[in-house]
Design an enzyme around this catalytic site. Structure first.
Site, PDB file in Angstrom:
ATOM      1  N   GLU A  82      12.799 -18.223 -29.522  1.00  0.00           N
ATOM      2  CA  GLU A  82      11.785 -19.040 -29.896  1.00  0.00           C
ATOM      3  C   GLU A  82      11.990 -20.380 -29.169  1.00  0.00           C
ATOM      4  OE1 GLU A  82       8.951 -18.932 -31.999  1.00  0.00           O
ATOM      5  OE2 GLU A  82       9.315 -16.721 -32.727  1.00  0.00           O
ATOM      6  N   ARG A  85      11.189 -21.195 -25.479  1.00  0.00           N
ATOM      7  CA  ARG A  85       9.796 -21.647 -24.902  1.00  0.00           C
ATOM      8  C   ARG A  85       9.433 -23.059 -24.752  1.00  0.00           C
ATOM      9  NH1 ARG A  85       6.705 -17.696 -29.288  1.00  0.00           N
ATOM     10  NH2 ARG A  85       7.742 -15.765 -28.818  1.00  0.00           N
ATOM     11  N   GLU A  94      23.431 -21.361 -21.995  1.00  0.00           N
ATOM     12  CA  GLU A  94      23.612 -20.561 -23.236  1.00  0.00           C
ATOM     13  C   GLU A  94      25.003 -19.558 -23.047  1.00  0.00           C
ATOM     14  OE1 GLU A  94      21.424 -16.993 -26.065  1.00  0.00           O
ATOM     15  OE2 GLU A  94      20.340 -17.817 -24.668  1.00  0.00           O
ATOM     16  N   GLU A  95      25.530 -19.022 -24.160  1.00  0.00           N
ATOM     17  CA  GLU A  95      26.669 -18.123 -23.854  1.00  0.00           C
ATOM     18  C   GLU A  95      25.966 -16.678 -23.202  1.00  0.00           C
ATOM     19  OE1 GLU A  95      29.479 -15.642 -27.245  1.00  0.00           O
ATOM     20  OE2 GLU A  95      28.158 -17.420 -27.724  1.00  0.00           O
ATOM     21  N   ARG A  98      26.496 -11.299 -20.203  1.00  0.00           N
ATOM     22  CA  ARG A  98      26.772 -10.597 -19.031  1.00  0.00           C
ATOM     23  C   ARG A  98      28.311 -10.889 -18.539  1.00  0.00           C
ATOM     24  NH1 ARG A  98      23.426 -12.183 -14.031  1.00  0.00           N
ATOM     25  NH2 ARG A  98      24.428 -10.100 -13.172  1.00  0.00           N
ATOM     26  N   ASN A 182      15.035 -35.303 -24.137  1.00  0.00           N
ATOM     27  CA  ASN A 182      14.613 -36.664 -24.400  1.00  0.00           C
ATOM     28  C   ASN A 182      14.044 -36.783 -25.625  1.00  0.00           C
ATOM     29  OD1 ASN A 182      11.853 -36.415 -23.644  1.00  0.00           O
ATOM     30  ND2 ASN A 182      12.647 -36.339 -21.509  1.00  0.00           N
ATOM     31  N   ALA A 183      13.702 -37.934 -26.262  1.00  0.00           N
ATOM     32  CA  ALA A 183      12.931 -38.063 -27.480  1.00  0.00           C
ATOM     33  C   ALA A 183      11.530 -37.624 -27.215  1.00  0.00           C
ATOM     34  CB  ALA A 183      12.955 -39.463 -27.746  1.00  0.00           C
ATOM     35  N   ARG A 193       7.518 -26.910 -34.290  1.00  0.00           N
ATOM     36  CA  ARG A 193       8.754 -26.075 -34.870  1.00  0.00           C
ATOM     37  C   ARG A 193       9.185 -26.512 -36.344  1.00  0.00           C
ATOM     38  NH1 ARG A 193       7.927 -21.578 -32.345  1.00  0.00           N
ATOM     39  NH2 ARG A 193       7.898 -21.923 -30.121  1.00  0.00           N
TER      40      ARG A 193
END
Length: 240
Positions: A82, A85, A94-95, A98, A182-183, A193
């Site tokens: 989510e 997006r 991200e971790e 692979r 950024n803001a 969200r």
């Protein structure tokens, strides 16, 4: 059977360079040019509140981009799908399943998380389920997580590549990432969200991304840029 760990999402503000003054300096460069540099030597600016409210009300957005927030986020993969997006003004690392063997760490929703969807897609409400429903969900999720991780480890033992073996793991597997924004991009995220009835355009996000991630971002924005945050709320939580 693999012993798995059940954990909750976590958000940490790692570093930031952000303040309401930054918005005004970015605004004034359009009329002052290089003279805006003289403002750096002053102790403060005047008219910050009114100018920020003017920018927010009229949706002059670019002055809100001249700042920086970086977070470390630990959350289930379902939340990251989510989150990712949101691409404009956001950067992610991200971790990777692979390149590393994933750990047996999973998320199970807490008891207060609504479980029952009533109504049609796009026009439904979420309601808290019974104790029996929650206990059944918790048990079945735990067993599924343990079994799927056993399969994952067996595939790795047989020599299957990590990027293939991970295909048996569920979306409530925990992952981690650095996320920076950024803001302006954060306000866009918050407008979509968070579940706020008073918003000009109310949104019904997934509970986890609202309660466990977005609310932590909102705290960071409110503390670093209180005038900007108040204007954002006062004008319907619409990103400029």
């Amino acid at each position: 059977m693999t012993e798995i760990e059940i954990v909750q999402p976590e958000v940490k503000l790692r570093r930031f360079m952000a303040g309401d003054n930054d918005v005004i300096e970015a605004m004034l460069v359009s009329t002052m040019g290089e003279e805006v540099q003289e403002l750096w030597a002053k102790e403060g600016l005047t008219g910050i509140d009114g100018r920020i409210r003017f920018l927010m009300k009229n949706r002059h957005g670019t002055p809100f981009e001249q700042n920086y927030f970086q977070f470390f986020v630990s959350a289930p993969i379902a939340v990251f799908r989510e989150h990712h997006r949101h691409r404009i003004g956001w950067s992610y690392n991200e971790e990777s399943g692979r390149y590393r063997v994933m750990r047996p760490r999973f998320y199970i929703p807490p008891r207060e998380r609504p479980l029952v969807q009533t109504g049609k897609p796009g026009a439904y409400v979420m309601e808290v389920g019974s104790d029996f429903l929650y206990d059944s969900m918790e048990h079945n999720m735990y067993m599924n997580f343990a079994e799927s991780f056993d399969t994952y480890e067996e595939l790795l033992r047989l020599g299957v590549a990590k990027e293939v073996a991970r295909g048996v793991l569920p979306v409530y597997l925990m992952s981690s990432m650095y996320a920076s924004c950024n803001a302006r991009s954060m306000m866009s995220f918050l407008s979509l969200r968070t579940d706020e009835p008073e918003a000009a355009y109310p949104s019904k996000p997934m509970w986890e991304i609202d309660q466990l991630v977005a609310r932590e971002y909102e705290k960071a924005l409110a503390e670093a840029m209180p005038i900007t945050y108040k204007a954002f709320c006062d004008f319907g939580r619409v990103a400029p």
